[in-house]
Scaffold this motif. Structure first.
Motif, mmCIF file in Angstrom:
data_model
loop_
_atom_site.group_PDB
_atom_site.id
_atom_site.type_symbol
_atom_site.label_atom_id
_atom_site.label_comp_id
_atom_site.label_asym_id
_atom_site.label_seq_id
_atom_site.Cartn_x
_atom_site.Cartn_y
_atom_site.Cartn_z
ATOM 1 N N GLY A 60 -3.323 4.681 -5.302
ATOM 2 C CA GLY A 60 -3.609 3.810 -3.904
ATOM 3 C C GLY A 60 -3.340 4.952 -2.558
ATOM 4 N N GLY A 61 -2.630 5.815 -2.868
ATOM 5 C CA GLY A 61 -2.366 6.691 -1.767
ATOM 6 C C GLY A 61 -1.331 5.962 -0.847
ATOM 7 N N CYS A 62 -0.920 6.915 0.162
ATOM 8 C CA CYS A 62 -0.171 6.115 1.242
ATOM 9 C C CYS A 62 -0.864 5.028 2.024
ATOM 10 C CB CYS A 62 0.177 7.183 2.439
ATOM 11 S SG CYS A 62 0.946 8.489 1.961
ATOM 12 N N THR A 63 -0.158 4.156 2.294
ATOM 13 C CA THR A 63 -0.794 2.833 2.759
ATOM 14 C C THR A 63 -1.764 2.942 4.011
ATOM 15 O OG1 THR A 63 0.860 2.100 4.052
ATOM 16 C CG2 THR A 63 1.058 1.282 1.511
ATOM 17 N N PHE A 64 -1.442 3.949 4.874
ATOM 18 C CA PHE A 64 -2.387 4.067 6.174
ATOM 19 C C PHE A 64 -3.497 4.863 5.924
ATOM 20 C CE2 PHE A 64 1.170 7.243 5.751
ATOM 21 C CZ PHE A 64 0.338 8.498 6.035
ATOM 22 N N CYS A 65 -3.516 5.555 4.544
ATOM 23 C CA CYS A 65 -4.749 6.435 4.376
ATOM 24 C C CYS A 65 -6.095 6.073 3.976
ATOM 25 C CB CYS A 65 -4.237 7.465 3.373
ATOM 26 S SG CYS A 65 -4.746 9.122 3.130
ATOM 27 N N SER A 66 -7.084 6.390 4.803
ATOM 28 C CA SER A 66 -8.386 5.934 4.187
ATOM 29 C C SER A 66 -8.942 6.483 3.296
ATOM 30 C CB SER A 66 -9.389 6.054 5.622
ATOM 31 O OG SER A 66 -9.511 7.595 5.731
ATOM 32 N N GLU A 101 13.429 3.652 3.301
ATOM 33 C CA GLU A 101 12.920 2.262 3.457
ATOM 34 C C GLU A 101 11.555 2.221 4.004
ATOM 35 O OE1 GLU A 101 13.698 -2.312 5.002
ATOM 36 O OE2 GLU A 101 15.398 -0.809 5.260
ATOM 37 N N THR A 102 11.169 2.932 5.175
ATOM 38 C CA THR A 102 9.866 2.978 5.473
ATOM 39 C C THR A 102 8.775 3.794 4.676
ATOM 40 O OG1 THR A 102 10.736 3.044 7.725
ATOM 41 C CG2 THR A 102 8.277 3.570 7.541
ATOM 42 N N ALA A 103 9.392 4.842 4.134
ATOM 43 C CA ALA A 103 8.688 5.618 3.273
ATOM 44 C C ALA A 103 8.070 5.027 1.800
ATOM 45 C CB ALA A 103 9.518 6.929 2.609
ATOM 46 N N LYS A 104 8.984 3.998 1.489
ATOM 47 C CA LYS A 104 8.775 3.130 0.412
ATOM 48 C C LYS A 104 7.805 2.158 0.775
ATOM 49 C CE LYS A 104 13.079 3.737 -1.909
ATOM 50 N NZ LYS A 104 14.469 2.935 -2.552
ATOM 51 N N ARG A 105 7.747 1.770 1.704
ATOM 52 C CA ARG A 105 6.787 0.568 2.361
ATOM 53 C C ARG A 105 5.518 1.297 2.576
ATOM 54 N NH1 ARG A 105 7.763 -3.622 7.271
ATOM 55 N NH2 ARG A 105 5.560 -4.396 7.399
ATOM 56 N N ILE A 106 5.267 2.393 2.914
ATOM 57 C CA ILE A 106 3.927 3.216 3.212
ATOM 58 C C ILE A 106 3.524 3.884 1.875
ATOM 59 C CG2 ILE A 106 4.380 3.008 5.898
ATOM 60 C CD1 ILE A 106 4.969 6.320 5.310
ATOM 61 N N ASN A 107 4.318 3.770 0.733
ATOM 62 C CA ASN A 107 4.059 4.637 -0.243
ATOM 63 C C ASN A 107 4.059 6.035 -0.288
ATOM 64 O OD1 ASN A 107 3.595 4.061 -3.283
ATOM 65 N ND2 ASN A 107 1.129 4.346 -2.848
ATOM 66 N N ARG A 108 4.903 6.594 0.253
ATOM 67 C CA ARG A 108 4.882 8.068 0.457
ATOM 68 C C ARG A 108 4.888 8.653 -0.780
ATOM 69 N NH1 ARG A 108 8.926 10.467 4.425
ATOM 70 N NH2 ARG A 108 10.530 10.397 2.587
#
Length: 323
Positions: free
Chosen positions: A40-46, A182-189
């Motif tokens: 799914g990639g990073c959550t912000f990534c198109s 914590e943020t890195a996990k949330r955005i799936n880095r």
């Protein structure tokens, strides 16, 4: 307010003329998409892998084609991606040249070859070696810039990049976004901060210019969280060469978009973003060059912040705050 060292000014000083950027694709995917690290990639990534404005890999003369079509993945034995760089560069040059008014003749213009989409050191080494060697040796290209992840630079790739750097400058752009786990996990880095730090030092030891991406306004982060990321980068030794400060975009089709629809989170106003941006710049050492003050999201995909679509207004607000 200290003087802002913008990359456009630095390049003009060095080369005596404006240098334009060509957004290109290598055909690579990402380990955070294919299951190696995650899916799914990073959550912000198109779907374009943050390269929505990059030249397509095929049918470059057809502006209605699928911009994300892949001629050949870098992990295959099909080398058609190498020959496609001619068409990509031609296409990207046409886009750039159509937007500029310059006394410099087209044949005298110089460019940065920017491989932007997905993870451009994640693929078959021989294929990428041929692609980047071909690109950097073109007379119109003065800099090779490669966007990648810090967990995707092997010793073999690093040695090759160091050799290319002897021909012309090589920039490696690392997507950090935040130092907070914590943020890195949330955005799936998909990697811990220590991986970034280790790769940063390996690249600098090899003499390669490093540019780091940071996203301001990630969900759940306070202003102080953002400043902590900048302080960390400001404290790196050797000093960080460049930084891209990017406001958070929520784009249709991303996981972040789904999260926002389900549970909306705070989106910075233009005024708030400008204040945070200025404070971040104040924290950076004078040696660090600013490569980006804001960012562009495709208007057809952009959900928030809507004010970011008016780039002229955004830049005018930022420059007014600086002055």
């Amino acid at each position: 307010m200290k003087e802002i060292r913008l990359i456009s000014d630095e390049l003009k000083k060095k080369y005596g003329q404006k240098i334009y950027k060509l957004s290109l694709q290598s055909g690579c995917t990402c380990p955070n998409r294919d299951g190696t690290v995650g899916t799914g990639g990073c959550t912000f990534c198109s779907e374009g892998g943050s390269g929505d404005f990059a030249a397509p890999l095929s049918n470059c003369d057809d502006t209605h084609n699928d911009r994300h079509a892949v001629v050949s993945q870098a992990g295959t034995s099909d080398h058609s991606i190498i020959t496609s760089i001619d068409t990509q560069i031609e296409y990207a040059r046409k886009l750039v040249d159509a937007k500029i008014s310059s006394k410099i003749k087209p044949e005298d213009r110089r460019y940065i070859a920017y491989f932007q989409s997905f993870t451009n050191t994640y693929g078959d080494f021989d294929t990428l070696k041929a692609l980047y060697t071909d690109t950097i040796n073109r007379p119109e290209i003065v800099i090779l810039s490669i966007g990648t992840r810090p967990d995707c630079i092997s010793d073999e790739m690093l040695s090759f990049l160091a050799e290319l750097n002897k021909i012309k400058p090589v920039w490696i752009e690392l997507g950090l976004q935040t130092i907070h786990e914590e943020t890195a996990k949330r955005i799936n880095r998909g990697y811990p901060l220590q991986v970034f730090e280790d790769t940063y030092h390996r690249l600098k030891a090899a003499g390669i210019t490093v540019i780091t991406h940071v996203i301001l306004g990630l969900p759940g982060e306070t202003h102080e969280d953002m400043y902590a990321t900048i302080r960390y980068l400001a404290g790196l030794e050797p000093v960080l060469d460049g930084i891209k400060l990017q406001l958070l975009h929520i784009l249709k089709g991303t996981r972040l978009y789904d999260e926002y629809l389900a549970e909306p989170f705070h989106i910075m106003s233009l005024e708030e973003y400008t204040e945070v941006l200025m404070n971040c710049i104040r924290l950076l050492p004078k040696e660090t060059v600013i490569h980006r003050l804001t960012g562009d999201g495709p208007k057809k995909l952009l959900v928030e912040p809507q004010w970011s679509a008016d780039k002229k207004r955004v830049l005018n607000t930022i420059y007014h705050a600086y002055c």
